[in-house]
Motif scaffolding. Structure first.
Motif, short mmCIF file in Angstrom:
data_model
loop_
_atom_site.label_atom_id
_atom_site.label_comp_id
_atom_site.label_asym_id
_atom_site.label_seq_id
_atom_site.Cartn_x
_atom_site.Cartn_y
_atom_site.Cartn_z
N UNK A 81 0.75 -1.11 -0.22
CA UNK A 81 0.15 0.07 0.00
C UNK A 81 0.77 1.25 0.10
N UNK A 82 0.34 2.20 -0.94
CA UNK A 82 1.06 3.64 -0.74
C UNK A 82 0.27 4.57 -0.06
N UNK A 83 1.06 5.40 1.04
CA UNK A 83 0.39 6.35 1.87
C UNK A 83 1.06 7.71 1.39
N UNK A 84 0.42 8.53 1.09
CA UNK A 84 0.92 10.05 0.78
C UNK A 84 0.85 11.09 1.98
N UNK B 201 4.35 1.93 1.91
CA UNK B 201 5.38 2.78 1.45
C UNK B 201 4.98 4.24 1.75
N UNK B 202 5.72 5.06 2.53
CA UNK B 202 5.42 6.46 2.84
C UNK B 202 6.15 7.39 2.22
N UNK B 203 5.32 8.51 1.23
CA UNK B 203 5.96 9.56 0.53
C UNK B 203 5.52 10.87 1.38
N UNK B 204 6.08 11.69 1.34
CA UNK B 204 5.63 12.91 1.99
C UNK B 204 5.83 14.12 0.63
N UNK B 205 4.91 14.70 0.88
CA UNK B 205 4.72 15.87 -0.16
C UNK B 205 4.74 17.15 0.64
N UNK B 206 5.97 17.74 0.69
CA UNK B 206 5.96 19.09 1.66
C UNK B 206 6.10 20.32 0.73
N UNK B 207 5.61 20.45 -0.40
CA UNK B 207 5.43 21.57 -1.15
C UNK B 207 4.00 21.63 -1.43
N UNK B 208 3.52 22.60 -2.00
CA UNK B 208 2.09 22.63 -2.47
C UNK B 208 2.23 22.31 -4.01
N UNK B 209 1.03 21.51 -4.38
CA UNK B 209 0.92 21.07 -5.65
C UNK B 209 0.60 22.64 -6.40
N UNK B 210 0.85 22.40 -7.82
CA UNK B 210 1.10 23.73 -8.85
C UNK B 210 -0.37 23.71 -9.16
N UNK B 211 -1.23 22.51 -9.20
CA UNK B 211 -2.59 22.81 -9.75
C UNK B 211 -3.23 21.35 -9.60
#
Length: 170
Positions: free
Chosen positions: A1-4, A28-38
């Motif tokens: 499983x993938x966790x964002x 599987x852990x993935x961190x998004x630490x910046x805002x998405x563009x759109x």
């Protein structure tokens, strides 16, 4: 499983705790630490994930985004509500949404604000690093004395009122 995990501070938390237990379970852990563009950018990056943890509500999970996340099965969020989440769209897609209850959040958040204020005034982070390195007071400034100072609180809602109340105590 993938966790964002969507949060600009979460990389720090991942480095300060042992996450091996959840990883051993195949997550599987993935961190998004910046805002998405759109919305398109968010959809492209989040499409592979089954789980998303919304910590700071900077990404609007509206119907347009939710409909573009084919693998999404679970959304976790902090707090009682998330105005940035289209709950109806998630429900229609049978995506489970969980949250934390408010509990003593107002007290702990306000107390943390004071903790950080005092730590900044006294340069506590630098002092702590010095003590751990055996330098004790070397290179430390005296710090800001709060006596006689004024506290400005913007907004006197639930949290601001508590912060102001602590200010009276000080």
């Amino acid at each position: 499983m993938k966790l964002a995990i969507l949060d600009d501070y979460m990389k720090i938390a991942l480095g300060s705790a042992n996450w091996d237990g959840i990883r051993r379970r195949g997550v599987e852990i993935t961190v998004f630490d910046t805002a998405f563009a759109s919305v398109e950018d968010a959809a492209a990056k989040l499409a592979p994930f089954e789980m998303v943890n919304l910590l700071r509500e900077r990404t609007h999970f509206n119907r347009a985004l939710i409909e573009r996340l084919p693998n999404l099965k679970f959304i976790a969020m902090t707090g009682r509500r998330a105005p940035s989440l289209d709950l109806a769209a998630a429900t229609e897609r049978r995506i489970v949404v969980s949250n934390t209850h408010g509990g003593e959040g107002a007290a702990s958040t306000s107390e943390m604000a004071w903790t950080l204020l005092l730590a900044a005034a006294r340069d506590l982070a630098k002092a702590e690093r010095g003590v751990r390195a055996g330098r004790w007071h070397e290179g430390l400034r005296v710090g800001t004395v709060l006596e006689g100072r004024q506290l400005g609180v913007i907004g006197l809602g639930r949290l601001g009122s508590r912060v102001a109340g602590y200010g009276k105590a000080f």
